[in-house]
Design a protein around this motif. Structure first.
Motif, mmCIF file in Angstrom:
data_model
loop_
_atom_site.group_PDB
_atom_site.id
_atom_site.type_symbol
_atom_site.label_atom_id
_atom_site.label_comp_id
_atom_site.label_asym_id
_atom_site.label_seq_id
_atom_site.Cartn_x
_atom_site.Cartn_y
_atom_site.Cartn_z
ATOM 1 N N SER A 108 0.815 -1.057 -0.159
ATOM 2 C CA SER A 108 -0.018 -0.133 0.039
ATOM 3 C C SER A 108 0.945 1.294 -0.211
ATOM 4 O O SER A 108 2.270 1.145 0.255
ATOM 5 N N GLN A 109 0.290 2.343 -0.278
ATOM 6 C CA GLN A 109 1.037 3.883 -0.060
ATOM 7 C C GLN A 109 1.385 3.908 1.329
ATOM 8 O O GLN A 109 2.601 4.612 1.548
ATOM 9 N N LYS A 110 0.868 3.441 2.295
ATOM 10 C CA LYS A 110 1.378 3.496 3.728
ATOM 11 C C LYS A 110 2.607 2.948 3.739
ATOM 12 O O LYS A 110 3.441 3.420 4.484
ATOM 13 N N ASP A 111 2.775 1.655 3.049
ATOM 14 C CA ASP A 111 4.189 0.853 3.217
ATOM 15 C C ASP A 111 5.221 1.743 2.456
ATOM 16 O O ASP A 111 6.664 1.935 3.019
ATOM 17 N N LEU A 112 4.982 2.621 1.439
ATOM 18 C CA LEU A 112 5.790 3.406 0.859
ATOM 19 C C LEU A 112 6.191 4.492 1.650
ATOM 20 O O LEU A 112 7.263 4.953 1.512
ATOM 21 N N ASP A 113 5.158 5.074 2.312
ATOM 22 C CA ASP A 113 5.509 6.167 3.084
ATOM 23 C C ASP A 113 6.694 6.106 4.022
ATOM 24 O O ASP A 113 6.949 7.084 4.832
ATOM 25 N N GLY A 114 6.762 4.882 4.428
ATOM 26 C CA GLY A 114 7.964 4.689 5.603
ATOM 27 C C GLY A 114 9.361 4.609 5.141
ATOM 28 O O GLY A 114 10.152 4.256 5.683
ATOM 29 N N TRP A 115 9.502 5.251 3.628
ATOM 30 C CA TRP A 115 10.819 5.143 3.015
ATOM 31 C C TRP A 115 10.928 6.539 2.577
ATOM 32 O O TRP A 115 10.066 7.496 2.135
ATOM 33 N N VAL A 116 12.345 7.008 2.506
ATOM 34 C CA VAL A 116 12.602 8.397 1.940
ATOM 35 C C VAL A 116 13.641 8.026 0.610
ATOM 36 O O VAL A 116 14.498 7.272 0.764
ATOM 37 N N TYR A 130 12.511 7.733 -7.915
ATOM 38 C CA TYR A 130 11.170 8.000 -7.563
ATOM 39 C C TYR A 130 10.781 6.425 -7.074
ATOM 40 O O TYR A 130 11.454 5.502 -7.378
ATOM 41 N N LYS A 132 7.112 4.178 -6.313
ATOM 42 C CA LYS A 132 6.030 3.847 -6.527
ATOM 43 C C LYS A 132 5.477 2.417 -6.206
ATOM 44 O O LYS A 132 6.367 1.519 -6.437
ATOM 45 N N LYS A 167 12.671 4.967 7.102
ATOM 46 C CA LYS A 167 12.644 6.105 7.928
ATOM 47 C C LYS A 167 12.930 5.272 9.510
ATOM 48 O O LYS A 167 12.681 4.355 9.531
#
Length: 303
Positions: A108-116, A130, A132, A167
């Motif tokens: 999910s996008q939430k899993d991707l939000d844990g990365w920079v 990028y 995605k 993160k």
């Protein structure tokens, strides 16, 4: 490959832009401005320093109260988790006999939000990166373009890198948390690359302040093509480096104080790249008995 380590020096400088000095845990929640620009030790070459006074911050009382409620909820969850069996196992016996464990998945996008994701754009370069979700929302796709053109600022000597880093773990009131991987001896990944070599960087909690730039590194060689690649790297193979320079004094990785993990591309090959990651996990390989792959020198040995 030597260039890759020189580029890591630039990566560390750019990452300092994201660090900030902590205010009081409760007081810091009431301020909405990012304090990293006030306390950062890094300034992009060719730009003027930010002389904004530290007291000029936006104050949002409602948002601050919401953040305090959120952190008290996290504190409650930590207390409950502390009183239960680790990692959600059915028993302590299952936990200590665990053979494999998936730490990061991408559904999910939430899993991707844990990365920079970052690149040399932060130091004036022209590389782009990028992140995605892949097809069917089962993988993470890191893609972009690598460009080794050096910024014409008179200071930067090397350029051409792209990074992806998890993160940092934070608990209630921004307290730092760490991964404990002492039950495992290998890193286990399933990836699909384009033939480029990557550096896998593992960050640990430094014991002394001057060790804040220390990390453990090893290489991951993707073979390209449409097939998935299962990669197993023993932790004993990771070597110590600091700000892109391999250290003479080598020490094994501290598996009980893992702060984050990252991937760096800097192979000096201009052009597009992509790395698809299915999962990042851990493995306890009973056949691997090596403690450390590199010679450890004694300081002031007895004669």
């Amino acid at each position: 490959m030597a260039l890759s380590f020189k580029l890591l020096d630039s990566v560390f400088l750019s990452n300092r832009c994201h660090r900030q000095n902590a205010l009081h845990p409760l007081l810091g929640l009431l301020f909405t401005d990012c304090t990293s620009k006030l306390y950062s030790s890094y300034r992009r070459p060719g730009t003027s320093p930010d002389n904004t006074p530290p007291w000029k911050m936006n104050f949002n009382f409602k948002k601050g109260v919401d953040e305090i409620k959120k952190h008290f909820g996290l504190l409650k969850k930590e207390m409950v988790d502390h009183c239960t069996v680790p990692e959600g196992s059915s028993s302590f016996e299952d936990y200590f006999l665990e053979q494999t464990k998936v730490v990061w998945e991408f559904h999910s996008q939430k899993d991707l939000d844990g990365w920079v994701v970052s690149s040399d754009l932060e130091i004036g370069g022209k590389s782009e990166a990028y992140l995605k979700l892949g097809k069917n929302n089962q993988t993470a796709l890191l893609y972009g373009t690598l460009n080794t053109e050096v910024p014409r600022d008179g200071e930067t000597a090397y350029s051409g890198y792209c990074t992806m880093r998890a993160k940092l773990l934070k608990g209630a009131f921004e307290k730092m948390k760490y991964y404990d991987w002492t039950n495992f001896n290998s890193l286990y990944l399933r990836v699909r690359g384009d033939g480029r070599p990557w550096m896998i960087n593992i960050y640990t909690n430094p014991y002394f302040s001057h060790q804040k730039d220390d990390l453990y590194t090893y290489f991951m060689f993707t073979r390209g093509g449409p097939y998935w690649q299962d990669i197993k790297i023993p932790f004993s193979k990771f070597f110590l480096s600091s700000r892109g320079r391999i250290q003479d004094a080598q020490y094994p990785l501290w598996l009980d104080k893992i702060s984050t993990i990252g991937f760096t591309l800097g192979d000096k090959a201009n052009g597009p790249f992509q790395l698809e990651i299915h999962f990042i996990g851990l493995l306890n390989d009973r056949a691997h008995t090596e403690e450390f792959a590199y010679e450890k020198y004694e300081k002031n040995p007895k004669t």
